[in-house]
Design a protein around this motif. Structure first.
Motif, short mmCIF file in Angstrom:
data_model
loop_
_atom_site.label_atom_id
_atom_site.label_comp_id
_atom_site.label_asym_id
_atom_site.label_seq_id
_atom_site.Cartn_x
_atom_site.Cartn_y
_atom_site.Cartn_z
N ILE A 1 -33.83 37.51 6.16
CA ILE A 1 -32.95 38.64 5.86
C ILE A 1 -31.52 38.36 6.33
CG2 ILE A 1 -32.45 41.05 6.47
CD1 ILE A 1 -35.43 41.58 6.33
N TYR A 2 -31.42 37.81 7.55
CA TYR A 2 -30.10 37.52 8.10
C TYR A 2 -29.33 36.55 7.20
CZ TYR A 2 -26.52 36.07 11.41
OH TYR A 2 -25.32 35.81 12.00
N LYS A 3 -30.02 35.48 6.78
CA LYS A 3 -29.36 34.47 5.97
C LYS A 3 -29.04 34.99 4.56
CE LYS A 3 -28.84 30.91 8.69
NZ LYS A 3 -27.48 30.40 8.99
N LEU A 4 -29.94 35.77 3.99
CA LEU A 4 -29.68 36.32 2.65
C LEU A 4 -28.49 37.28 2.70
CD1 LEU A 4 -33.23 36.95 1.13
CD2 LEU A 4 -31.68 35.05 0.70
N THR B 1 -27.44 43.47 0.88
CA THR B 1 -26.51 44.14 1.78
C THR B 1 -27.28 45.13 2.64
OG1 THR B 1 -26.10 45.99 0.31
CG2 THR B 1 -24.70 44.05 0.03
N GLU B 2 -26.58 45.65 3.63
CA GLU B 2 -27.17 46.66 4.52
C GLU B 2 -27.69 47.84 3.70
OE1 GLU B 2 -27.36 45.73 7.73
OE2 GLU B 2 -28.63 47.49 7.98
N LEU C 1 -28.78 35.01 16.60
CA LEU C 1 -30.14 35.43 16.91
C LEU C 1 -30.15 36.91 17.32
CD1 LEU C 1 -31.78 32.49 18.88
CD2 LEU C 1 -31.84 32.99 16.45
N GLU C 2 -29.21 37.27 18.17
CA GLU C 2 -29.05 38.66 18.63
C GLU C 2 -28.94 39.61 17.43
OE1 GLU C 2 -28.20 39.38 22.28
OE2 GLU C 2 -28.97 41.27 21.46
N VAL C 3 -28.08 39.23 16.48
CA VAL C 3 -27.83 40.10 15.33
C VAL C 3 -29.02 40.11 14.37
CG1 VAL C 3 -26.31 40.50 13.34
CG2 VAL C 3 -25.34 39.71 15.49
N ALA C 4 -29.68 38.96 14.23
CA ALA C 4 -30.76 38.85 13.26
C ALA C 4 -32.03 39.58 13.71
CB ALA C 4 -31.08 37.38 13.01
N ALA D 1 -25.01 41.59 9.22
CA ALA D 1 -24.67 40.18 9.31
C ALA D 1 -23.23 40.02 8.88
CB ALA D 1 -25.57 39.36 8.40
N PRO D 2 -22.45 39.26 9.63
CA PRO D 2 -21.07 39.05 9.21
C PRO D 2 -21.10 38.35 7.86
CG PRO D 2 -21.71 37.47 10.89
CD PRO D 2 -22.84 38.44 10.76
N HIS D 3 -20.24 38.81 6.96
CA HIS D 3 -20.22 38.13 5.67
C HIS D 3 -19.70 36.72 5.88
CE1 HIS D 3 -21.66 39.56 2.05
NE2 HIS D 3 -21.17 40.79 2.17
N ALA D 4 -20.25 35.84 5.08
CA ALA D 4 -19.96 34.41 5.22
C ALA D 4 -18.46 34.15 5.33
CB ALA D 4 -20.51 33.66 4.03
#
Lengths: 354, 354
Positions: free
Chosen positions: B311-314, B321-322, B293-296, A38-41
């Motif tokens: 997970i995407y939003k967190l 992190t990854e 959406l694609e990335v999440a 996820a791109p960092h904010a």
């Protein structure tokens, strides 16, 4: 100091810079697309300015003196300069109400400000009137807060810069090329400890040498004065008394006390990291039971998907809590316009229409 | 001090104690089961002992003096007692190599140990031989480490106990019953700041009163000595010189310096929490696009489930992190024996058979 909670490195870490959004991965044994990060904010300005939040994008290079430095570092440097300026002015104005070994008016004022803000407090110069005593009280409290600010913002940033330089130099020397980002990332906490420890040694040696050569102390006294200073103990039986000694002390005390404090912080960080790692290992090796599956099944469809499993395990590791998840689930339900239990392009389209 | 990263409250928080595993929620508008909370890791003994990890279950009550206290707190108290014991013994043995205002042999030795470990360093007593100077150096470094240990383990625990007591008293006074867990939880960082600030005021007032009454200082000097002490500045022009003064100082210096440091830590924590909250708010209010959406979409099924969205939003919030996710995904793939992309009872049965 406690702002370590959410302290993020000011420099972009590899998870942001190195991993690109790989979207078309051929379906193989490895079905899950873990390279997508996820791109960092891209935090709004108001948040970015308050620092401690991952900074994205190139840092604007404004100003000549501080150019190429992170904004939060520049902010701390500015606060420090203002603090020292005001301190020097105040203590210069009340210099006849300060008793003790004097050297040069301005030098003594800066030296007294530094000795006070770092809480070294030798006592070779002490306030001698009620108003000066209260002034010193005000400066020591604000000085402590400022040192805390430096520790939580600027120090870590500077150490990371040093670390990269050091490892680059070491690796180029060793094998000619430098794929160091990975190396630095894996042992981040340990590397920082090493870098700060080396810096600390440098400051101890330079301080001792200076006291022996310029202040004419014997070796044990010089070393004792150095230890008493960097720990901010400052008994005051040995201190800097000559004009040049105090000029040196102004820089040396500030840097060395902060370096020692940062060293202790990194040791603590290293311990935490080790403990975290063993907890992660333990949580992952734990046997999964049907009760675990029942609990992990967020969308209640009878099976546990990869993402549900990740959330369950991260909760067990203590990395996230229910309080982190709840507001995101609320947001999810708002976005899920067609109430399908999943988000898809149709939800976005529906949301745009309404 | 930096161990704040993974510092968990030693007392169980409401997310562990209050929320029970509700499994049968009627399907309504609210389809997601957010009341289920993953049980906090029942860490293996080896991890529990090293503290800073959520403690589960009732704390074993062994010993009479420390009964009812958390093991990690008892450990810190034990280390402190050993440190003070050794310090007192050493400095008592070398008492003729310490010059300055003496009162009583044993009292002076404990007082000197405390003044050294907290880095107050008044300088009213100073080592006067090379070996004593080196001894003081050793004690100040280990003392700093010990204060760090107290700050990262015991202090927070004690403040939480105080906080609960205080809020209980306040609430019972106000409306007779005490459903305070929620109240305490919502404003955790703010409440702790308030509690520590009140304690600090108490120490400042008691210290000043003591110096005025017993040490016969005038009010400004007493206040100045208090400020100079709790900040560990310790110029040393004003200090505790009588026997009873030093006995008081032994306890008062240790507690008040740690309280002030803890106060600064809580202020930093409060700032971090506020920053985190505004980041969370911003990340949640951000528009979701098809690229998001694609990335999440972790399992690559074309739609984003609730857990994937979380997970995407967190990740956007910087909470995970990854690197946190990757090992869990690996574990997931190992467990998914039937390669269905989900975990179900059949996977567990298959795993048990093989």
């Amino acid at each position: 100091m406690g702002s370590k909670d959410a302290r993020q490195p000011l420099l972009p870490t590899s998870s942001n810079t190195l991993e690109t959004r790989v979207i078309d991965i051929p379906r193989s044994k490895r079905r899950l697309r873990r390279t997508k990060s996820a791109p960092h904010a891209n935090s709004p300005t108001e948040i970015t300015r308050t620092s401690n939040v991952p900074a994205t994008g190139p840092v604007p290079r404004s100003g000549l003196i501080f150019g190429n430095l992170h904004p939060s570092f520049r902010r701390v440097a500015l606060v420090l300069i203002i603090y020292l300026g005001i301190g020097t002015l105040c203590f210069y104005l009340v210099r006849y109400q300060i008793k003790g070994e004097k050297s040069n008016g301005i030098v003594d004022a800066i030296y007294f400000t530094i000795v006070t803000m770092t809480t070294v407090g030798y006592g070779d110069l002490v306030p001698n009137s009620p108003s000066t005593k209260l002034l010193a009280c005000a400066f020591v409290f604000s000085g402590m807060a400022l040192v805390g600010l430096i520790l939580s913002n600027a120090a870590d940033y500077l150490v990371e810069k040093q670390e990269i330089l050091l490892f680059k130099a070491f690796h180029i020397h060793q094998n000619g090329h430098c794929d160091i980002s990975k190396e630095i990332d894996t042992n981040k906490a340990r590397n920082k400890c090493v870098v700060v420890f080396l810096l600390l040694l440098l400051f101890i040696i330079s301080g001792t040498a200076f006291l022996v050569i310029i202040e004419k102390l014997d070796f044990i006294d010089a070393f004792y004065c150095v230890c008493s200073t960097i720990t901010t103990l400052g008994y005051g039986d040995q201190s800097f008394s000559t004009k040049w000694g105090r000029i040196f002390a102004i820089f040396w005390i500030l840097i060395s006390t902060i370096t020692l404090a940062q060293f202790f912080l990194y040791i603590a960080e290293l311990n935490t990291e080790r403990r975290q790692k063993s907890l992660v290992k333990w949580v992952l090796s734990e046997k999964v039971t049907d009760i675990d599956l029942e609990v992990a099944d967020i969308d209640d469809d009878g099976v546990v998907g990869a993402a549900e499993f990740v959330i369950y395990k991260l909760k067990e590791m203590g990395k996230i809590t229910e309080d982190d998840i709840s507001p995101v689930l609320d947001e999810f339900e708002n976005l899920d316009v067609d109430q399908s239990g999943t988000l898809s392009i149709s939800d976005i389209t529906l949301a745009q229409l309404s």
